[in-house]
Design a protein around this motif. Structure first.
Motif, PDB file in Angstrom:
ATOM      1  N   HIS A 182       0.853  -1.181   0.000  1.00 48.22           N
ATOM      2  CA  HIS A 182       0.000   0.000   0.000  1.00 48.22           C
ATOM      3  C   HIS A 182       0.892   1.234   0.000  1.00 48.22           C
ATOM      4  N   VAL A 183       0.743   2.062  -1.025  1.00 45.30           N
ATOM      5  CA  VAL A 183       1.610   3.214  -1.231  1.00 45.30           C
ATOM      6  C   VAL A 183       0.802   4.487  -0.999  1.00 45.30           C
ATOM      7  N   ARG A 184       1.434   5.487  -0.345  1.00 52.02           N
ATOM      8  CA  ARG A 184       0.749   6.762  -0.136  1.00 52.02           C
ATOM      9  C   ARG A 184       1.755   7.903  -0.181  1.00 52.02           C
ATOM     10  N   ASP A 185       1.256   9.092  -0.453  1.00 56.65           N
ATOM     11  CA  ASP A 185       2.045  10.318  -0.428  1.00 56.65           C
ATOM     12  C   ASP A 185       2.340  10.648   1.027  1.00 56.65           C
ATOM     13  N   SER A 186       3.593  10.910   1.359  1.00 55.83           N
ATOM     14  CA  SER A 186       3.950  11.178   2.750  1.00 55.83           C
ATOM     15  C   SER A 186       3.313  12.453   3.285  1.00 55.83           C
ATOM     16  N   GLU A 187       2.953  13.388   2.398  1.00 50.04           N
ATOM     17  CA  GLU A 187       2.330  14.630   2.842  1.00 50.04           C
ATOM     18  C   GLU A 187       0.814  14.510   2.965  1.00 50.04           C
ATOM     19  N   VAL A 188       0.232  13.402   2.478  1.00 46.72           N
ATOM     20  CA  VAL A 188      -1.219  13.191   2.534  1.00 46.72           C
ATOM     21  C   VAL A 188      -1.460  11.784   3.076  1.00 46.72           C
ATOM     22  N   ALA A 189      -1.024  11.544   4.296  1.00 42.88           N
ATOM     23  CA  ALA A 189      -1.087  10.201   4.879  1.00 42.88           C
ATOM     24  C   ALA A 189      -2.499   9.635   4.927  1.00 42.88           C
TER      25      ALA A 189
ATOM     26  N   GLY B 109      -4.826  10.345   2.745  1.00 43.83           N
ATOM     27  CA  GLY B 109      -5.385  10.339   1.399  1.00 43.83           C
ATOM     28  C   GLY B 109      -5.334   8.976   0.739  1.00 43.83           C
ATOM     29  N   PRO B 110      -5.943   8.881  -0.446  1.00 45.85           N
ATOM     30  CA  PRO B 110      -5.961   7.607  -1.170  1.00 45.85           C
ATOM     31  C   PRO B 110      -4.586   7.265  -1.718  1.00 45.85           C
ATOM     32  N   GLY B 111      -4.364   5.998  -1.917  1.00 46.31           N
ATOM     33  CA  GLY B 111      -3.111   5.526  -2.502  1.00 46.31           C
ATOM     34  C   GLY B 111      -3.328   4.170  -3.120  1.00 46.31           C
ATOM     35  N   PRO B 112      -2.499   3.802  -4.077  1.00 46.49           N
ATOM     36  CA  PRO B 112      -2.684   2.512  -4.744  1.00 46.49           C
ATOM     37  C   PRO B 112      -2.249   1.338  -3.875  1.00 46.49           C
TER      38      PRO B 112
END
Length: 70
Positions: free
Chosen positions: A36-43, A45-48
């Motif tokens: 599960h991957v996410r943007d570090s600035e939008v913990a 938020g959605p991620g693939p």
């Protein structure tokens, strides 16, 4: 690189404050069913969610130098 548990307790690995070079960074929670991957600035938020085999191929390409950013 830091390691912080996700809400479900899964370890999340990512860059320390400021990113790896002071720019963007992603965080990854590797589980048996997916990475599960996410943007570090939008913990929050959605991620693939990436299938384990695809994640392994991606990491192999990155570490071998075959996958280069533009």
């Amino acid at each position: 690189m830091t390691s912080v548990p996700a809400a479900d307790g899964t370890p999340v690995r990512g860059c320390g404050p400021g990113g790896s070079r002071g720019d963007s960074c992603v965080e990854v929670a590797a589980r048996a069913d997916a990475a599960h991957v996410r943007d570090s600035e939008v913990a929050a938020g959605p991620g693939p969610a990436v299938a384990p085999g695809a994640w392994t191929l991606f990491l192999t390409g990155v570490t071998s130098g075959r996958a280069r950013g533009g």
